[in-house]
Structure formats: structure tokens, C-alpha cells
Scaffold this active site. Structure first.
Site, PDB file in Angstrom:
ATOM      1  N   ARG A  87      30.393 -28.698  40.068  1.00  0.00           N
ATOM      2  CA  ARG A  87      29.822 -27.360  40.241  1.00  0.00           C
ATOM      3  C   ARG A  87      28.332 -27.510  40.564  1.00  0.00           C
ATOM      4  NH1 ARG A  87      27.577 -23.370  35.914  1.00  0.00           N
ATOM      5  NH2 ARG A  87      27.131 -21.620  37.291  1.00  0.00           N
ATOM      6  N   HIS A 131      22.230 -19.063  41.498  1.00  0.00           N
ATOM      7  CA  HIS A 131      21.800 -19.593  40.203  1.00  0.00           C
ATOM      8  C   HIS A 131      20.285 -19.350  40.110  1.00  0.00           C
ATOM      9  CE1 HIS A 131      23.117 -22.562  36.884  1.00  0.00           C
ATOM     10  NE2 HIS A 131      21.887 -22.193  36.565  1.00  0.00           N
ATOM     11  N   GLU A 176      25.374 -16.526  35.161  1.00  0.00           N
ATOM     12  CA  GLU A 176      24.750 -15.883  34.006  1.00  0.00           C
ATOM     13  C   GLU A 176      23.871 -14.676  34.350  1.00  0.00           C
ATOM     14  OE1 GLU A 176      22.697 -18.851  31.708  1.00  0.00           O
ATOM     15  OE2 GLU A 176      24.563 -19.816  31.109  1.00  0.00           O
ATOM     16  N   ASN A 306      30.005 -19.869  30.163  1.00  0.00           N
ATOM     17  CA  ASN A 306      28.977 -20.837  29.772  1.00  0.00           C
ATOM     18  C   ASN A 306      28.688 -20.626  28.300  1.00  0.00           C
ATOM     19  OD1 ASN A 306      28.889 -21.209  32.522  1.00  0.00           O
ATOM     20  ND2 ASN A 306      26.724 -20.693  32.778  1.00  0.00           N
ATOM     21  N   TYR A 308      26.680 -22.152  24.805  1.00  0.00           N
ATOM     22  CA  TYR A 308      25.748 -23.083  24.154  1.00  0.00           C
ATOM     23  C   TYR A 308      25.768 -22.944  22.632  1.00  0.00           C
ATOM     24  CZ  TYR A 308      24.338 -24.588  28.713  1.00  0.00           C
ATOM     25  OH  TYR A 308      24.381 -25.143  29.971  1.00  0.00           O
ATOM     26  N   GLU A 370      29.860 -24.194  31.883  1.00  0.00           N
ATOM     27  CA  GLU A 370      28.706 -24.941  31.357  1.00  0.00           C
ATOM     28  C   GLU A 370      28.878 -25.123  29.865  1.00  0.00           C
ATOM     29  OE1 GLU A 370      24.661 -23.622  32.084  1.00  0.00           O
ATOM     30  OE2 GLU A 370      25.176 -23.106  34.153  1.00  0.00           O
TER      31      GLU A 370
HETATM   32  C1  BGC Z   1      21.745 -22.194  32.718  1.00  0.00           C
HETATM   33  C2  BGC Z   1      21.259 -23.549  33.156  1.00  0.00           C
HETATM   34  C3  BGC Z   1      20.351 -24.123  32.074  1.00  0.00           C
HETATM   35  C4  BGC Z   1      21.163 -24.280  30.813  1.00  0.00           C
HETATM   36  C5  BGC Z   1      20.389 -24.883  29.647  1.00  0.00           C
HETATM   37  C6  BGC Z   1      22.137 -22.108  31.278  1.00  0.00           C
HETATM   38  O1  BGC Z   1      21.694 -20.907  30.763  1.00  0.00           O
HETATM   39  O2  BGC Z   1      22.751 -21.744  33.572  1.00  0.00           O
HETATM   40  O3  BGC Z   1      20.589 -23.421  34.376  1.00  0.00           O
HETATM   41  O4  BGC Z   1      19.741 -25.312  32.457  1.00  0.00           O
HETATM   42  O5  BGC Z   1      21.618 -23.025  30.397  1.00  0.00           O
HETATM   43  O6  BGC Z   1      19.334 -24.065  29.268  1.00  0.00           O
END
Ligand code: BGC
Length: 457
Positions: A87, A131, A176, A306, A308, A370
Site C-alpha cells: 500500500r 494521504h 484517515e 487503521n 494504533y 495500517e
Molecule cells: C497515518 C500515517 C502515520 C501513522 C503514524 C497514521 O495516522 O496514516 O501517515 O505515519 O499514523 O503516526
């Protein structure tokens, strides 16, 4: 190719279903460099990085990973990793330097070469059209606050689809839209650096409208293609010591702005109630027009997610605060990344099962577009292996609970330009020396390579 540290043993992972796609992600401004080469126009990020204090230590993406000149070397790394799919994002101002009108053939040639190199290595190209690097010329006309940008986005999708759609069959429209609206237009810590707070909300709608119009353009240009969007999603959690009704209301309010505002219109064709945020009626005071929601809710072939970490909230301390929640810290002693983000793999299972519970049959197949973490410089990145292993296990658990997840793309293939943090946060399976461009695979690279191979065998 430099030698890496020895592979790390990690907990064996359950096997994901046959056909599961193993990938890695990057984005144009974060890796390409060549900021004004071959006719590329400036993007909002080229402008923003020059604003004093905007990016830590004044770093810019002018050179980044120099991927523009190291395409073959990078594809070779991916081949060695054994990726099914890669990607990347396409830089809109490389293709249309002014955002509209004149097409720059040298920009398209670059992506054409990338696509061919990937296919030659047996890797499926999976481009994201946006992006965050909006052509500056469109920002000068109001950027995503201007409804016309949605139409320009569809024009760009058509141009790109017509050029590489004969070989590219999986497309992602936006990356995002929540983060772009919030960081770029509400808080001003990302490009274009506007601090409009709730007045940024039309940016959500115009991006989603752009997604809908671009989807139609891609369907016309690439009839056998798949179209996805990559949404940042975060399960919302309360601290165990704060479970009043006000706290629950705060959690719902946060969920509306972060998750539902971007998933509901795509999957249900309507927005959540935003009257608490200055949007008095269903048309948001004229922003949402007749037919827009039908365009946005056009069927998707998949939802990109995505992830985190979860977000903790409490009721606001100040009852007169603009927003009906305060962000909070978890009380659990989670491991932290160098970004200080808590490492919470079970949040990903919670997120995926929560999407299924909320949207039921309206939820299309999900792909994790992601997931990854920033860790200290160095090749022995045991903490990254633990992070990835825990999160892939969390995906497997969601699959076992009935969520249709079709793929996992880690963020990121390479260390790269981490937006306002410049080169200070390292997310790569491959370490990059930003002075020389030298790439060195980390232990996590070898681990991921082994995982992919074992999942296939
Ligand atoms: C984004 C990336 C970023 C990653 C880590 C995501 O929100 O799509 O571009 O590098 O998080 O912060």
C-alpha cells in the site's frame, strides 16, 4: 544487502484464512522526496514544513527516504519480505501539479514504473489516492473546506484510474479523513495548519463526498477494480474509576466524532446527530446537499481500518468546555511506544468485533490498512516484534469471533517522515539512515518475513 540481527522467536500465531493478504504501507510525502522534481507541484505539506516551528527540528520531506530514486531497491526489499501487497500513496500534485487541469505525464510515469516493478515482483499494488498532500493550488481555493475540492478529487481519480487501472485492481480513496480534518483543520498541527476547531467539520463531509465521487470515477475507469477507504478507528474506553452517566455520555460523544462520523455515512447512508457540535440540522446548515449521502454510501468492496490504540475519555472537567469530553490517560501500566502511545492489542479485537456489532451485514470485508509502532533506532527491535505479533494475534481472535478480515498491512515498510515529528519517530521494518538513504532491515523485517512464509506454507 546488509545483514540483519538474528530472527526473534515470537509466540506462534494462529493461521489466518487462506487468501489473507499480507502487506506493508507507506505514503508519498513520507517517503518519496523529490519534492519539486519532474514537474511536481507543491502540496500543503511542502508549504507547511516551512512554517517556523511546525515540524520538530524543522525537518522536511524534501528528501525523505528518496524513494522516488530508489524505487527498484525498495521493491526488492518488499520481494524479499514476501509481501502479497504494497500500500503506497499517489501524490496528487505529482499527477496534477495544480490539482486540476494539466496532467504531468512524468508524475504518472513514476507510478506506472512502480506498478510494473511491483507486479514483476509478484506484489499487488494497492494505491491510496489521498494521504494528506493536497495540491497547494487547491488549498489556495479553500482546500477541503471548499466543496469543489471533492469534484477535483474525482477528476484526479479518473486520470489515475485510466492510466494504471489496467494493472491496479485494489484502490483506496482516502487515508484517515478523521485525522486529516482534526490535525490539519481543527488543531492546526498538520498541514494545512488551520485551527478552526468545530468549524472544521465541513472538511469531513467534503472528504467523504470526494470519496463517493472518486469511487464512481474509479468504477467507470476500472470496472473490475475494488474500492476501499482507510479510516482511522479507535475504540473508546473509560477509566475503571470513572463510570458515571456523564462519563458514558462523554465516551459516546467521542465515538461520534472519531468513528461514527466517518463510518456511518459510508455504511448506513446517514450521519450521526451533530447538533451538539454546531450542526443544527441534517443538512449541517446547507453543507450536506441532496444526493451527497447516496454518493458517499455507494457500495464499498472493503473497509480499510487503521488502528494504533484505544482512546480514553472522561466527562469534561469544565462544563462550559467546547467539547463534551476530556481525553484521559489509562491507569493501566501499558507498554509505551516512543510516541508514548499505549500498546493495547486487545483494543484491535474490540474494535473489529465492535464494527461487526454496530454495522452487522452492512460491514463489508475489513482490511487492516495500517498498524505498527514507533520504536527506538536500532536493528534489534524486539518491542516492534512483540507489538506486531500481539496485534496480528488480536486480528486472528476477531476472525475467530466471526469478523471477516481479509488482510493486514503493517505501518510501515520504512522509517519515514513522521509528519509534525519529522524523522524522530521510527515506524519501519527497515531502518533508514536519512543522511545517506541506506536501508537496513531490522529484526522485525526477518520476523515478518518468517510469519508470512509460515502462514503460506
Ligand atoms: C497515518 C500515517 C502515520 C501513522 C503514524 C497514521 O495516522 O496514516 O501517515 O505515519 O499514523 O503516526
Amino acid at each position: 544487502m546488509p545483514v540483519t540481527t538474528s530472527p526473534i522467536d515470537a509466540t506462534p500465531l494462529p493461521r489466518l484464512p487462506a487468501g489473507f493478504v499480507w502487506g506493508a504501507s507507506t505514503a508519498a510525502y513520507q517517503i518519496e522526496g523529490a519534492a519539486d522534481e519532474d514537474g511536481k507541484g507543491p502540496s500543503v505539506w511542502d508549504t507547511f514544513v516551512r512554517r517556523p516551528g511546525a515540524v520538530r527540528d524543522g525537518h522536511t520531506g524534501d528528501f525523505a527516504c528518496d524513494h522516488y530514486h530508489r524505487l527498484d531497491e525498495d521493491v526488492e526489499l518488499m520481494r524479499r519480505l514476501g509481501l502479497d501487497a504494497y500500500r503506497f500513496s499517489i501524490s496528487w500534485p505529482r499527477v496534477l501539479p495544480n490539482g486540476t487541469g494539466k496532467v504531468e505525464p512524468r508524475g504518472l510515469d513514476f507510478y506506472d514504473r512502480l506498478v510494473d516493478a511491483l507486479l514483476g515482483a509478484g506484489i499487488e499494488p494497492t494505491p491510496t489516492l489521498f494521504h494528506w498532500d493536497l495540491p497547494q493550488a487547491l488549498e489556495d481555493e479553500g482546500g477541503w473546506l471548499n466543496r469543489d475540492t471533492a469534484h477535483r478529487f474525482a477528476e484526479y481519480a479518473a486520470v489515475t484510474g485510466e492510466r494504471i487501472g489496467d494493472r491496479v485492481k485494489r484502490w483506496i480513496t482516502l487515508n484517515e479523513p478523521f485525522v486529516h480534518m482534526t490535525y490539519g483543520y481543527a488543531f492546526g498541527v498538520h498541514a494545512p495548519g488551520r485551527a478552526l476547531m468545530l468549524d472544521a467539520l465541513p472538511v469531513a463531509h467534503h472528504q467523504l463526498l470526494g470519496h463517493g465521487l472518486a469511487t464512481a470515477a474509479l468504477r467507470a475507469a476500472v470496472p473490475d477494480g475494488q474500492v476501499l477507504i482507510a479510516n482511522n478507528c479507535s475504540p473508546v474506553r473509560l477509566r475503571s474509576d470513572a463510570r458515571s452517566d456523564q462519563d458514558s455520555a462523554a465516551a459516546s460523544a467521542y465515538d461520534v466524532l472519531h468513528n461514527r462520523l466517518f463510518n456511518d455515512p459510508l455504511l448506513t447512508g446517514s450521519y450521526p446527530d451533530l447538533s451538539a457540535y454546531g450542526m443544527p440540522d441534517r443538512s449541517w446548515g446547507g453543507v450536506v446537499r441532496e444526493g451527497d449521502l447516496a454518493a458517499i454510501a455507494a457500495p464499498l468492496d472493503g473497509l480499510g481500518v487503521n488502528y494504533y490504540n484505544p482512546t480514553w475519555v472522561t466527562a469534561p472537567n469544565d462544563p462550559a468546555a467546547l467539547l463534551p469530553f476530556d481525553l484521559a490517560e489509562p491507569e493501566e501500566p501499558y507498554q509505551r511506544t516512543t510516541f508514548d502511545w499505549p500498546v493495547v492489542p486487545d483494543g484491535l479485537t474490540e474494535l473489529l468485533t465492535g464494527l461487526k456489532d454496530r454495522y452487522g451485514d452492512a460491514l463489508p470485508p475489513v482490511t487492516i490498512t495500517e498498524n505498527g509502532c514507533a520504536q527506538p533506532t536500532g536493528l534489534d527491535d524486539r518491542a516492534r516484534v512483540d507489538y506486531l505479533s500481539g496485534h496480528i494475534d488480536a486480528v486472528a481472535r476477531a476472525v475467530a469471533l466471526g469478523v471477516d478480515v481479509r488482510g493486514y498491512f503493517t505501518w510501515s515498510l520504512l522509517d519515514n517522515f513522521e509528519w509534525a515529528e519529522g524523522y524522530h519517530q521510527r515506524f519501519g521494518l527497515v531502518e533508514v539512515d536519512f543522511a545517506t538513504g541506506l536501508r537496513t532491515p531490522r529484526a522485525s523485517f526477518e520476523w515478518y518475513r518468517g510469519l508470512i512464509a509460515s502462514q503460506r506454507s
